[in-house]
Design a protein around this motif. Sequence first.
Motif, PDB file in Angstrom:
ATOM      1  N   VAL A   1     -17.918 -20.730   9.269  1.00  0.00           N
ATOM      2  CA  VAL A   1     -17.391 -20.027  10.444  1.00  0.00           C
ATOM      3  C   VAL A   1     -18.227 -20.448  11.647  1.00  0.00           C
ATOM      4  N   ASP A   2     -17.782 -20.090  12.842  1.00  0.00           N
ATOM      5  CA  ASP A   2     -18.500 -20.520  14.042  1.00  0.00           C
ATOM      6  C   ASP A   2     -19.665 -19.582  14.360  1.00  0.00           C
ATOM      7  N   ALA A   3     -20.407 -19.935  15.415  1.00  0.00           N
ATOM      8  CA  ALA A   3     -21.606 -19.182  15.792  1.00  0.00           C
ATOM      9  C   ALA A   3     -21.274 -17.746  16.183  1.00  0.00           C
ATOM     10  N   VAL A   4     -20.139 -17.532  16.841  1.00  0.00           N
ATOM     11  CA  VAL A   4     -19.758 -16.179  17.257  1.00  0.00           C
ATOM     12  C   VAL A   4     -19.558 -15.278  16.044  1.00  0.00           C
ATOM     13  N   ALA A   5     -18.896 -15.782  15.023  1.00  0.00           N
ATOM     14  CA  ALA A   5     -18.686 -15.002  13.798  1.00  0.00           C
ATOM     15  C   ALA A   5     -20.013 -14.716  13.099  1.00  0.00           C
ATOM     16  N   LEU A   6     -20.905 -15.700  13.090  1.00  0.00           N
ATOM     17  CA  LEU A   6     -22.215 -15.492  12.476  1.00  0.00           C
ATOM     18  C   LEU A   6     -23.018 -14.444  13.243  1.00  0.00           C
ATOM     19  N   GLN A   7     -22.923 -14.456  14.556  1.00  0.00           N
ATOM     20  CA  GLN A   7     -23.611 -13.448  15.358  1.00  0.00           C
ATOM     21  C   GLN A   7     -23.110 -12.046  15.017  1.00  0.00           C
ATOM     22  N   GLU A   8     -21.800 -11.929  14.879  1.00  0.00           N
ATOM     23  CA  GLU A   8     -21.224 -10.619  14.561  1.00  0.00           C
ATOM     24  C   GLU A   8     -21.660 -10.154  13.167  1.00  0.00           C
ATOM     25  N   MET A   9     -21.720 -11.082  12.219  1.00  0.00           N
ATOM     26  CA  MET A   9     -22.180 -10.743  10.870  1.00  0.00           C
ATOM     27  C   MET A   9     -23.629 -10.276  10.894  1.00  0.00           C
ATOM     28  N   LEU A  10     -24.478 -11.009  11.637  1.00  0.00           N
ATOM     29  CA  LEU A  10     -25.891 -10.635  11.720  1.00  0.00           C
ATOM     30  C   LEU A  10     -26.044  -9.272  12.381  1.00  0.00           C
ATOM     31  N   ARG A  11     -25.281  -9.046  13.447  1.00  0.00           N
ATOM     32  CA  ARG A  11     -25.335  -7.752  14.124  1.00  0.00           C
ATOM     33  C   ARG A  11     -24.956  -6.622  13.158  1.00  0.00           C
ATOM     34  N   THR A  12     -23.901  -6.803  12.399  1.00  0.00           N
ATOM     35  CA  THR A  12     -23.447  -5.762  11.464  1.00  0.00           C
ATOM     36  C   THR A  12     -24.494  -5.497  10.388  1.00  0.00           C
ATOM     37  N   PHE A  13     -25.034  -6.566   9.801  1.00  0.00           N
ATOM     38  CA  PHE A  13     -26.044  -6.409   8.758  1.00  0.00           C
ATOM     39  C   PHE A  13     -27.256  -5.631   9.278  1.00  0.00           C
ATOM     40  N   VAL A  14     -27.769  -6.044  10.437  1.00  0.00           N
ATOM     41  CA  VAL A  14     -28.990  -5.433  10.962  1.00  0.00           C
ATOM     42  C   VAL A  14     -28.747  -3.983  11.351  1.00  0.00           C
ATOM     43  N   GLU A  15     -27.619  -3.706  11.989  1.00  0.00           N
ATOM     44  CA  GLU A  15     -27.316  -2.325  12.364  1.00  0.00           C
ATOM     45  C   GLU A  15     -27.214  -1.432  11.133  1.00  0.00           C
ATOM     46  N   ARG A  16     -26.533  -1.910  10.089  1.00  0.00           N
ATOM     47  CA  ARG A  16     -26.375  -1.104   8.879  1.00  0.00           C
ATOM     48  C   ARG A  16     -27.713  -0.877   8.182  1.00  0.00           C
ATOM     49  N   ARG A  17     -28.516  -1.949   8.080  1.00  0.00           N
ATOM     50  CA  ARG A  17     -29.804  -1.809   7.404  1.00  0.00           C
ATOM     51  C   ARG A  17     -30.731  -0.881   8.182  1.00  0.00           C
ATOM     52  N   THR A  18     -30.833  -1.089   9.493  1.00  0.00           N
ATOM     53  CA  THR A  18     -31.723  -0.262  10.314  1.00  0.00           C
ATOM     54  C   THR A  18     -31.279   1.188  10.296  1.00  0.00           C
ATOM     55  N   THR A  19     -29.978   1.409  10.391  1.00  0.00           N
ATOM     56  CA  THR A  19     -29.450   2.775  10.366  1.00  0.00           C
ATOM     57  C   THR A  19     -29.775   3.461   9.040  1.00  0.00           C
ATOM     58  N   ALA A  20     -29.599   2.746   7.931  1.00  0.00           N
ATOM     59  CA  ALA A  20     -29.890   3.324   6.617  1.00  0.00           C
ATOM     60  C   ALA A  20     -31.368   3.675   6.483  1.00  0.00           C
ATOM     61  N   GLU A  21     -32.233   2.791   6.973  1.00  0.00           N
ATOM     62  CA  GLU A  21     -33.676   3.054   6.891  1.00  0.00           C
ATOM     63  C   GLU A  21     -34.065   4.257   7.740  1.00  0.00           C
ATOM     64  N   LEU A  22     -33.510   4.351   8.942  1.00  0.00           N
ATOM     65  CA  LEU A  22     -33.836   5.473   9.830  1.00  0.00           C
ATOM     66  C   LEU A  22     -33.259   6.792   9.312  1.00  0.00           C
ATOM     67  N   GLU A  23     -32.067   6.735   8.736  1.00  0.00           N
ATOM     68  CA  GLU A  23     -31.479   7.950   8.156  1.00  0.00           C
ATOM     69  C   GLU A  23     -32.325   8.472   7.005  1.00  0.00           C
ATOM     70  N   ALA A  24     -32.844   7.552   6.183  1.00  0.00           N
ATOM     71  CA  ALA A  24     -33.715   7.965   5.079  1.00  0.00           C
ATOM     72  C   ALA A  24     -34.989   8.611   5.615  1.00  0.00           C
ATOM     73  N   ALA A  25     -35.556   8.012   6.678  1.00  0.00           N
ATOM     74  CA  ALA A  25     -36.766   8.578   7.271  1.00  0.00           C
ATOM     75  C   ALA A  25     -36.491   9.951   7.876  1.00  0.00           C
ATOM     76  N   ALA A  26     -35.352  10.089   8.581  1.00  0.00           N
ATOM     77  CA  ALA A  26     -34.994  11.373   9.185  1.00  0.00           C
ATOM     78  C   ALA A  26     -34.789  12.449   8.123  1.00  0.00           C
ATOM     79  N   LYS A  27     -34.200  12.064   7.000  1.00  0.00           N
ATOM     80  CA  LYS A  27     -33.980  13.025   5.913  1.00  0.00           C
ATOM     81  C   LYS A  27     -35.303  13.513   5.343  1.00  0.00           C
ATOM     82  N   THR A  28     -36.281  12.593   5.250  1.00  0.00           N
ATOM     83  CA  THR A  28     -37.590  12.962   4.715  1.00  0.00           C
ATOM     84  C   THR A  28     -38.279  14.005   5.582  1.00  0.00           C
ATOM     85  N   ILE A  29     -38.188  13.831   6.909  1.00  0.00           N
ATOM     86  CA  ILE A  29     -38.849  14.781   7.816  1.00  0.00           C
ATOM     87  C   ILE A  29     -37.892  15.880   8.278  1.00  0.00           C
ATOM     88  N   ARG A  30     -36.714  15.922   7.666  1.00  0.00           N
ATOM     89  CA  ARG A  30     -35.729  16.992   7.897  1.00  0.00           C
ATOM     90  C   ARG A  30     -35.239  17.035   9.338  1.00  0.00           C
TER      91      ARG A  30
END
Length: 333
Positions: free
Chosen positions: A61-90
């Motif tokens: 795929v082209d660079a634009v599609a790769l950028q969108e894939m990277l953006r989605t991966f990073v947003e999902r991973r970061t969100t999951a990590e932060l949600e886990a941290a927020a749950k720990t500290i309630r």
Amino acid sequence: MAAAPEDDEKPVVDQLPDRIYKYRSFSNRTIEMLVEDQLYYADPSTFNDPLDTRPTLKADVDAVALQEMLRTFVERRTTAELEAAAKTIRYRGRKTVEHILRLGRQQAEKMLQEVAYNATNPDYEMEDPDVFLLTSYVERELLRQYNKGIVSLSERWQSPVMWSHYGDQHRGLCIGYSVPGDVGNSLRKVNYGGSRLVQASAVAAMLRDDAGAQRLVDDLVLLQKAPDWNYECEWRLIGRRGSQNSPLEMEDITFGMRCDLAVKYAIVRALEGRQRPIAFYEMHEVEGTFDLRRRVLDVAELGVSLPRRARHYLEVFDQIQDIEPPPYNATGA
């Protein structure tokens, strides 16, 4: 490489084996695993083949599609990590959710800016450094999302190579399991050979929640091995990492040709009274060949000499009063 399946395409389902086997050396962990009926789901990064579960992303795929894939991966991973941290500290509530989403977007943009900056490095002597770097970053994020554990099993109990490698050179054992119908898609068959390439277009479809693409990428990441490993006839049970209750039904245990009598005794006694009895076997050679066979273990015979008490043999002589005098010596010495 096959293209990502269409949404309405039904995935191929593996024909589950009737019985499947786990080779083990004897240890405290093995005893614990047997008596508690658990299995250990290992981190794939600890596997002895460094190419196992390490595919390579191919940029179709082209660079634009790769950028969108990277953006989605990073947003999902970061969100999951932060949600886990927020749950720990309630921490919870609308403001917390909005803050997490905003941080996820910021982290994704930061990584995209990093890629764009690094692509200007003149040391990259390639036609399109943007695509090269984006592909590398997306590949890394793809593999980071696979945080599942794997239990490696085999269709074979009579493999000389596996007895040597995984059964502690026949000093260990091989556990046989039947496969209940509710195990479902968590038990998957390994594919040997083929390519280690994963098409970026399939990953993009997976990120759009295409079930067929998800299965295709899962297969390429988790179930692809070099053809030299095909003697293992491997199946993989996929689940949360660490020790888990076994979804399989333990049916039998086969002891290696060099397995100590005391080890056999300990395991047989440890499983006495189990709600579902276990069948016990021991390995033997087929005379004049390199083939192996197994026969039923005589459990009653184990109890003839074990457990033993060493001092019992000394106490037998305590009851004898007529101790013979030393032999007569004519010299009087």
